[in-house]
Design an enzyme around this catalytic site. Structure first.
Site, mmCIF file in Angstrom:
data_model
loop_
_atom_site.group_PDB
_atom_site.id
_atom_site.type_symbol
_atom_site.label_atom_id
_atom_site.label_comp_id
_atom_site.label_asym_id
_atom_site.label_seq_id
_atom_site.Cartn_x
_atom_site.Cartn_y
_atom_site.Cartn_z
ATOM 1 N N TYR A 125 -13.838 57.076 10.266
ATOM 2 C CA TYR A 125 -14.176 58.221 11.124
ATOM 3 C C TYR A 125 -13.002 58.830 11.893
ATOM 4 O O TYR A 125 -13.186 59.809 12.610
ATOM 5 C CB TYR A 125 -15.313 57.866 12.087
ATOM 6 N N HIS A 276 -25.815 47.042 10.742
ATOM 7 C CA HIS A 276 -26.298 46.271 11.897
ATOM 8 C C HIS A 276 -27.822 46.076 11.838
ATOM 9 O O HIS A 276 -28.287 44.992 11.574
ATOM 10 C CB HIS A 276 -25.884 46.862 13.259
ATOM 11 N N ASP A 327 -16.442 44.661 9.894
ATOM 12 C CA ASP A 327 -16.543 45.638 10.969
ATOM 13 C C ASP A 327 -15.288 45.740 11.836
ATOM 14 O O ASP A 327 -14.329 46.398 11.463
ATOM 15 C CB ASP A 327 -17.791 45.307 11.799
HETATM 16 ZN ZN ZN Z 1 -19.121 49.892 12.496
#
Ligand code: ZN
Length: 463
Positions: A125, A276, A327
C-alpha cells in the site's frame, strides 16, 4: 532435459514416499512423482525430508524494518495496542525511499526463503512519495518489490492495495497520503503490473482492498468489478475484523459486521482472502467457511499487536480454509507461526493437540494438520501454482535436514511435528523455487549483499 531427484522422504498429499522420485522439467514444473526409479537416467540424491514450499499469504515487507523497534512503552499513551503501533509505523513509513523499500523487502524475502516459504502475497500500500506526490513511474514502489523478490528468488503475488479514506467518512491523514488512490488510477496500476509478468515467471498480480474502513461501499463494488474485468481469476485480499473497534465502526456505518457485509454485498468465494478475521460471530464464521474464501491468519503479528484469537477450531471443524502470513515480519518462520496458532488455542482451552483428530491417520498429528492446511490455504490465496509435490504443479521444494538436532531420529510420521514443536532450530537446508535452487546447504549467494544494503538503509532510517 528433465532432472530427476531421489528424495529420502517426500511429502505427498496422502502421506510420504521414502524414497520418492521427483522429475522436474525445464520450465520448473513437476512432471512425474513415483516411489520407484522408472528409468536408468541419472538421479540426484537429496537426504532429509522434502516438503512443498509454503506461500506466505500476507506480508507488508517494509515492516521488517520495524521489528524489535516498537517493543517499549513510550509514555505517550496509557495503553499500547494496534492503533498506537500504527502511529509508530506511520512515522517510519514517512521516511522510506524507493531504495529503502527495496532493501528492506529484499531482506524480508530472503528470510522467508530461509524459513521455507517459496512465495509471498505482498499486500502493498505504500505507492506514492511522502505527502502524496506521485512518482514519475506510478508503479515505482511496486517495481521495487518485484526487484526484491527477483533478487531473493521468491515467488511474488503482488497485491496493490486500494486505500481511499482515513477511516469511514474521513479524509486521509497526512501520513496516509502515500497510500491513496481513486479506483481508476488503482486499476491502471494493476494493468501496468500485469505487463511486468513477462519479465518474471513467478510474478502474479492480484488485488487488495485495504479494509472496509479505508474503502467505501461504492468503491468496493467498482474496484471488484474493475479487477474482474481485467482478470476474472484475480485473487482479492482484504483486512477484516482485526479489532473490535473496526467492527463497531463498520456496523454503525454499513449496518452489518464486516464479514457479514462482504458476504451479503460482494459474494465471497475461493478467490478471496480475509486477512485476520479475528473477531467473527457464529453466522460470519459459518458464512466464511461455506464461501470457500481463505482466512489469512498471522498468528505472531496478531499476538504481537494484542488483537485476539481467531476461532480456529470451530472454523476448521466447519471445513473453513485458512493459511498463514507473516504480516508485520515480527517473525518470518513457518514453524513459529504455526506453533503460535496451536499454542494460543491450547492456552485458551487448557488442552493439548487441539486441531488434530484422534484415529484419523495423518490428521492425528498436529504438525501435519497445521502444515497441510496452511499449504493449501497459501496456494489458494496466492495462485502461484505450487502447493503440492505432484505432477502439474510448480516445483517448489524445501529440504529439511534430518541431521539437525530438531529432526534427529525422526521418521516421516513425526517430522512435521518435530519441525513445528520440537525446538527453535531452523532445519531448512535447501530451497527450490520453480525448479531452481535458491538456497543450497543453507547458503543464498546474494545474502551478504542483501544484508549489507539493509544495514546501510536501516542505519539511516533510524538515526
Ligand atoms: Zn496487514
Amino acid at each position: 532435459m528433465p532432472t530427476i531427484y531421489e528424495v529420502e522422504h517426500l511429502h505427498q498429499p496422502s502421506g510420504w514416499l521414502s524414497p520418492g522420485y521427483l522429475e522436474i522439467d525445464d520450465r520448473g514444473v513437476i512432471v512425474r512423482v513415483s516411489g520407484h526409479r522408472a528409468t536408468s537416467e541419472e538421479t540426484q540424491t537429496l537426504a532429509g525430508f522434502g516438503v512443498p514450499g509454503l506461500s506466505n499469504l500476507h506480508s507488508h515487507a517494509f515492516q521488517r524494518g520495524l521489528a524489535g523497534r516498537t517493543e517499549h512503552v513510550t509514555g505517550e499513551r496509557a495503553e499500547a495496542n494496534l492503533w498506537t503501533w500504527r502511529e509508530q509505523m506511520y512515522r517510519f513509513v514517512d521516511r522510506l525511499t524507493p531504495e529503502d523499500y527495496e532493501a528492506i523487502a529484499s531482506l524480508a524475502y530472503l528470510e522467508m526463503l530461509q524459513f521455507g516459504f517459496t512465495s509471498v502475497c505482498e499486500f502493498h500500500y505504500v505507492h506514492h512519495q511522502s505527502g502524496g506526490a506521485r512518482y514519475d513511474n506510478p508503479a515505482e514502489m511496486s517495481d521495487r518489490l518485484i526487484a526484491a523478490a527477483d533478487r531473493a528468488g521468491l515467488g511474488l503475488t503482488i497485491l496493490p492495495v486500494l486505500y481511499a479514506h482515513g477511516g469511514i467518512g474521513k479524509p486521509p491523514e497526512k501520513a496516509q497520503l502515500r497510500f491513496v488512490h481513486g479506483v481508476d488510477l488503482y486499476l491502471a496500476l494493476i494493468d501496468t503490473l500485469r505487463s511486468r509478468r513477462d519479465r518474471c515467471a513467478t510474478l502474479h498480480v492480484g488485488a487488495a482492498l485495504h479494509s472496509l474502513r479505508a474503502v467505501a461501499p461504492d468503491e468496493v463494488r467498482a474496484a471488484v468489478a474493475g479487477v474482474y474485468a481485467i482478470d476474472p481469476a484475480a485473487r482479492l485480499h482484504i483486512h477484516v475484523s482485526e479489532t473490535t473497534q473496526e467492527i463497531t465502526e463498520v456496523e454503525a456505518a454499513l449496518g452489518a459486521r464486516p464479514v457479514q457485509w462482504l458476504l451479503d454485498n460482494v459474494g465471497l468465494d475461493g478467490k478471496w482472502c480475509l486477512v485476520h478475521a479475528t473477531h467473527l460471530d457464529a453466522a460470519e464464521l459459518a458464512g466464511a467457511a461455506a464461501s470457500a474464501a481463505v482466512v489469512g491468519l498471522c498468528p505472531l503479528t496478531e499476538a504481537n499487536l494484542g488483537d485476539g484469537l481467531f476461532s480456529l477450531l470451530d472454523y476448521h471443524a466447519a471445513k473453513g480454509r485458512w493459511g498463514i502470513g507473516t504480516d508485520s515480519q515480527c517473525s518470518t518462520s513457518i514453524a513459529a507461526e504455526l506453533r503460535m496458532l496451536e499454542y494460543g488455542k491450547r492456552l485458551e482451552l487448557r488442552r493439548r493437540n487441539v486441531i488434530a483428530r484422534p484415529a484419523d491417520g495423518l490428521g492425528s498429528h498436529s504438525g501435519r494438520v497445521l502444515f497441510d492446511s496452511a499449504l493449501a490455504g497459501g496456494e489458494q490465496a496466492s495462485g502461484q501454482g505450487g502447493g503440492a509435490l505432484v505432477p502439474g504443479r510448480r516445483a517448489d521444494l524445501v529440504m529439511l535436514d534430518g541431521d539437525r538436532n530438531v529432526l534427529l531420529g525422526h521418521v516421516p510420521q513425526t517430522a512435521l511435528d518435530a519441525w513445528i514443536f520440537g525446538g527453535t532450530q531452523n532445519p531448512v537446508r535447501d530451497v527450490m523455487v520453480a525448479g531452481k535452487w535458491v538456497i543450497r546447504d543453507g547458503r543464498h549467494p546474494k545474502e551478504p549483499a542483501i544484508r549489507e544494503a539493509y544495514r546501510d538503509c536501516i542505519a539511516c532510517l533510524t538515526q
